[in-house]
Design an enzyme around this catalytic site. Structure first.
Site, short mmCIF file in Angstrom:
data_model
loop_
_atom_site.label_atom_id
_atom_site.label_comp_id
_atom_site.label_asym_id
_atom_site.label_seq_id
_atom_site.Cartn_x
_atom_site.Cartn_y
_atom_site.Cartn_z
N TRP A 29 2.11 -2.35 1.37
CA TRP A 29 0.91 -2.03 2.19
C TRP A 29 0.20 -2.96 2.83
O TRP A 29 -0.05 -4.05 2.34
CB TRP A 29 -0.05 -1.42 1.20
CG TRP A 29 -1.31 -1.10 1.48
CD1 TRP A 29 -1.55 -0.01 2.68
CD2 TRP A 29 -2.62 -1.60 1.01
NE1 TRP A 29 -3.13 0.12 2.53
CE2 TRP A 29 -3.92 -0.72 1.75
CE3 TRP A 29 -3.13 -2.39 0.34
CZ2 TRP A 29 -5.01 -1.09 1.64
CZ3 TRP A 29 -4.62 -2.91 0.13
CH2 TRP A 29 -5.45 -2.19 1.00
N GLN A 30 -0.13 -2.72 4.26
CA GLN A 30 -0.73 -3.83 5.49
C GLN A 30 -0.03 -4.99 5.05
O GLN A 30 -1.03 -6.06 5.01
CB GLN A 30 -2.16 -3.62 4.85
CG GLN A 30 -2.99 -2.31 5.25
CD GLN A 30 -4.60 -2.56 5.11
OE1 GLN A 30 -4.98 -3.72 4.61
NE2 GLN A 30 -5.18 -1.64 5.63
N ASN A 78 3.51 1.39 4.69
CA ASN A 78 2.53 2.14 4.80
C ASN A 78 1.30 1.08 5.43
O ASN A 78 0.99 -0.17 5.13
CB ASN A 78 1.72 2.31 3.34
CG ASN A 78 0.42 2.98 3.56
OD1 ASN A 78 0.08 3.69 4.34
ND2 ASN A 78 -0.57 2.79 2.69
N GLU A 79 1.01 1.40 6.65
CA GLU A 79 0.17 0.63 7.54
C GLU A 79 0.40 -0.80 7.76
O GLU A 79 -0.27 -1.70 7.48
CB GLU A 79 -1.38 0.98 6.89
CG GLU A 79 -2.02 2.32 6.63
CD GLU A 79 -3.18 2.42 6.05
OE1 GLU A 79 -3.53 1.22 5.77
OE2 GLU A 79 -3.62 3.49 5.81
N CYS A 80 1.77 -1.09 7.74
CA CYS A 80 2.06 -2.28 8.15
C CYS A 80 2.32 -2.86 9.37
O CYS A 80 2.32 -2.13 10.40
CB CYS A 80 3.66 -2.44 7.32
SG CYS A 80 3.58 -2.28 5.64
#
Length: 207
Positions: free
Chosen positions: A165-166, A202-204
């Site tokens: 994530w991120q 995810n949202e990387c």
């Protein structure tokens, strides 16, 4: 064949030359049983399909045998379904399905934080189901394995994630470790009928 038959496979690994007995039950009644020492694929006729509107579950018992004596056993609840994507449509067991769902974290508002009980998980999933949802995204990390058992039972399709994530996917060490987590999650949960997707990132940052 209009989704009336299905196949299931059992593959047992042992350090010795042992055999196993697999038995499949539905509603307490024996559907299929056999003894083998290698991977077998069996066909079951007149199956009860798993879906959010009818979460039919079978009980599978696998017993490890040493000269006919049971030395270990494994039990699992399994279901038969087919989910596929046809252009812009999801198709479950040959019929279109529109996914209506929410995201859920494995945590609680009390002081327990991420240490949630079975009842906490069940109550969350039951509340989601009662709102009319048929899908839950299990964010942002692997959730307790009983969450999948409950999803199977209630009739909720789910999506799982490895915790990427991120993050900067150019970081090879981090990315490889997260993908290893995902590999383990897939191995742990792949036999659950409620599994719809696995989300790798995810949202990387891909730049």
């Amino acid at each position: 064949n209009q989704y009336t038959d299905a196949q299931y496979s059992v593959d047992v690994s042992a350090t010795a030359a042992l055999s196993y007995r697999a038995s499949l039950f539905y509603d307490g009644n024996l559907v299929d049983t056999y003894i083998s020492c290698k991977k077998e694929t069996r066909t079951i006729e007149n199956i009860a399909l798993w879906s959010p509107s009818n979460p039919a579950l079978y009980d599978l018992k696998v017993e490890l045998l040493d000269n006919g004596t049971v030395i270990d056993e494994y039990k699992a609840r399994v279901g038969f379904c087919e989910l596929k994507c046809d252009k812009n449509r999801f198709v479950l067991n040959g019929e279109d399905i529109f996914l209506v769902g929410v995201c859920r974290h494995e945590m609680h508002g009390r002081d327990t934080g991420h240490t949630v009980s079975y009842n906490d998980i069940y109550n969350d999933m039951k509340m989601i189901k009662d709102t009319g949802c048929n899908f839950v995204r299990l964010v942002h990390y692997p959730h307790n394995k009983v969450t999948l058992d409950i999803a199977d039972e209630l009739g909720l399709l789910v999506c799982e994630e490895p915790g990427m994530w991120q993050a900067d996917v150019k970081n090879k060490e981090l990315t490889s470790e997260c993908l290893e987590v995902l590999r383990r999650v897939v191995l742990r949960d792949r036999n659950h009928p409620s599994i719809a997707f696995w989300l790798a990132f995810n949202e990387c940052d891909f730049d």
